[in-house]
Design a protein around this motif. Structure first.
Motif, PDB file in Angstrom:
ATOM      1  N   PHE A  21       0.590  -1.552   0.299  1.00 10.85           N
ATOM      2  CA  PHE A  21       0.007   0.186  -0.050  1.00 10.85           C
ATOM      3  C   PHE A  21       0.813   0.932  -0.224  1.00 10.85           C
ATOM      4  O   PHE A  21       0.669   1.995   0.349  1.00 10.85           O
ATOM      5  CB  PHE A  21      -0.596  -0.371   1.151  1.00 10.85           C
ATOM      6  CG  PHE A  21      -1.803  -1.628   1.469  1.00 10.85           C
ATOM      7  CD1 PHE A  21      -2.938  -1.600   0.426  1.00 10.85           C
ATOM      8  CD2 PHE A  21      -1.290  -2.305   2.366  1.00 10.85           C
ATOM      9  CE1 PHE A  21      -3.659  -2.357   0.174  1.00 10.85           C
ATOM     10  CE2 PHE A  21      -2.766  -3.131   1.921  1.00 10.85           C
ATOM     11  CZ  PHE A  21      -3.308  -3.461   1.007  1.00 10.85           C
ATOM     12  N   TYR A  22       1.838   1.009  -0.051  1.00  9.18           N
ATOM     13  CA  TYR A  22       2.903   2.396  -0.332  1.00  9.18           C
ATOM     14  C   TYR A  22       2.319   3.112  -1.314  1.00  9.18           C
ATOM     15  O   TYR A  22       1.983   2.851  -2.208  1.00  9.18           O
ATOM     16  CB  TYR A  22       4.385   1.783  -1.475  1.00  9.18           C
ATOM     17  CG  TYR A  22       5.879   3.069  -1.498  1.00  9.18           C
ATOM     18  CD1 TYR A  22       6.103   2.796  -0.766  1.00  9.18           C
ATOM     19  CD2 TYR A  22       5.358   3.774  -2.594  1.00  9.18           C
ATOM     20  CE1 TYR A  22       7.643   3.730  -0.250  1.00  9.18           C
ATOM     21  CE2 TYR A  22       6.793   4.481  -2.432  1.00  9.18           C
ATOM     22  CZ  TYR A  22       7.758   4.672  -1.685  1.00  9.18           C
ATOM     23  OH  TYR A  22       8.299   5.420  -0.833  1.00  9.18           O
ATOM     24  N   ASN A  23       2.066   4.401  -1.039  1.00  8.74           N
ATOM     25  CA  ASN A  23       2.252   5.598  -1.580  1.00  8.74           C
ATOM     26  C   ASN A  23       0.524   5.778  -2.227  1.00  8.74           C
ATOM     27  O   ASN A  23       0.537   6.728  -2.775  1.00  8.74           O
ATOM     28  CB  ASN A  23       2.717   6.339  -2.639  1.00  8.74           C
ATOM     29  CG  ASN A  23       2.671   7.506  -3.385  1.00  8.74           C
ATOM     30  OD1 ASN A  23       2.962   8.679  -2.301  1.00  8.74           O
ATOM     31  ND2 ASN A  23       3.197   7.666  -4.512  1.00  8.74           N
ATOM     32  N   CYS A  24      -0.332   4.978  -1.530  1.00  6.11           N
ATOM     33  CA  CYS A  24      -1.656   5.090  -1.092  1.00  6.11           C
ATOM     34  C   CYS A  24      -2.549   5.964  -0.945  1.00  6.11           C
ATOM     35  O   CYS A  24      -2.813   6.226   0.563  1.00  6.11           O
ATOM     36  CB  CYS A  24      -2.441   3.993  -0.369  1.00  6.11           C
ATOM     37  SG  CYS A  24      -1.919   2.084  -2.125  1.00  6.11           S
ATOM     38  N   LYS A  25      -1.802   7.824  -1.814  1.00  8.51           N
ATOM     39  CA  LYS A  25      -2.506   9.205  -0.604  1.00  8.51           C
ATOM     40  C   LYS A  25      -4.108   8.649  -0.354  1.00  8.51           C
ATOM     41  O   LYS A  25      -4.050   9.557   0.217  1.00  8.51           O
ATOM     42  CB  LYS A  25      -1.519   9.566  -1.874  1.00  8.51           C
ATOM     43  CG  LYS A  25      -0.278  10.197  -2.087  1.00  8.51           C
ATOM     44  CD  LYS A  25      -0.491  10.689  -2.651  1.00  8.51           C
ATOM     45  CE  LYS A  25       1.740  11.278  -2.655  1.00  8.51           C
ATOM     46  NZ  LYS A  25       1.946  10.614  -2.111  1.00  8.51           N
TER      47      LYS A  25
END
Length: 160
Positions: free
Chosen positions: A26-30
């Motif tokens: 879920f890296y960088n799931c803004k």
């Protein structure tokens, strides 16, 4: 974009047996604000929610088999300022795990922090494991009394 991970994805993560690494999942799931329970036990969770800057709640992650959790919730360079509630179960159970970094969660509530690092954490000391380092930012350290730090350390953890 989703603010909550779709149920089908969570079902896949919690059921599919061949996956053991959810590094950067879920890296960088803004737009992600809530991470539903992850009940399957994964070994590698590095940077799993790193840079998910609007994340507010991590409902449940079982860390029983976790041997690598580098910047799982961010770190001092990529803070999740909105993240206040985190539930981690069995932290420290894998004897090879040496460190967990909470410095990316500067607004975690005292109850949530205590639940993660004491109430639900594995007792490393009574199992003969080497101590595990828990990295906290200054605000999180200030939430804890000297007595509470001693209680956490008695379970085999070092607060830094």
């Amino acid at each position: 974009m989703f603010s909550i991970v779709p149920e089908a994805i969570m079902d896949y993560l919690n059921i599919y047996r061949r996956i053991d690494n959810i590094n950067n999942m879920f890296y960088n799931c803004k737009n992600l604000t809530r991470l539903p329970p992850i009940t399957k036990q994964y070994s590698v969770l590095d940077q799993m929610c790193h840079s998910s800057l609007n994340l507010e709640v991590v409902e449940y992650i079982d860390l029983s088999k976790a041997r690598s959790v580098s910047a799982m919730l961010g770190n001092k360079y990529a803070k999740s300022n909105k993240l206040t509630n985190v539930t981690l179960d069995n932290m420290g159970m894998a004897d090879v795990l040496r460190e967990i970094d909470f410095s990316g969660v500067p607004n975690i509530t005292k109850e949530s922090l205590w639940d993660c690092i004491y109430t639900r954490s594995f007792d490393r000391a009574s199992s003969g494991y080497d101590p595990m380092n828990i990295i906290l930012d200054a605000a999180s350290k200030a939430l804890m009394t000297t007595e509470e730090v001693s209680m956490v350390e008695a379970k085999g953890y070092v607060i830094s």
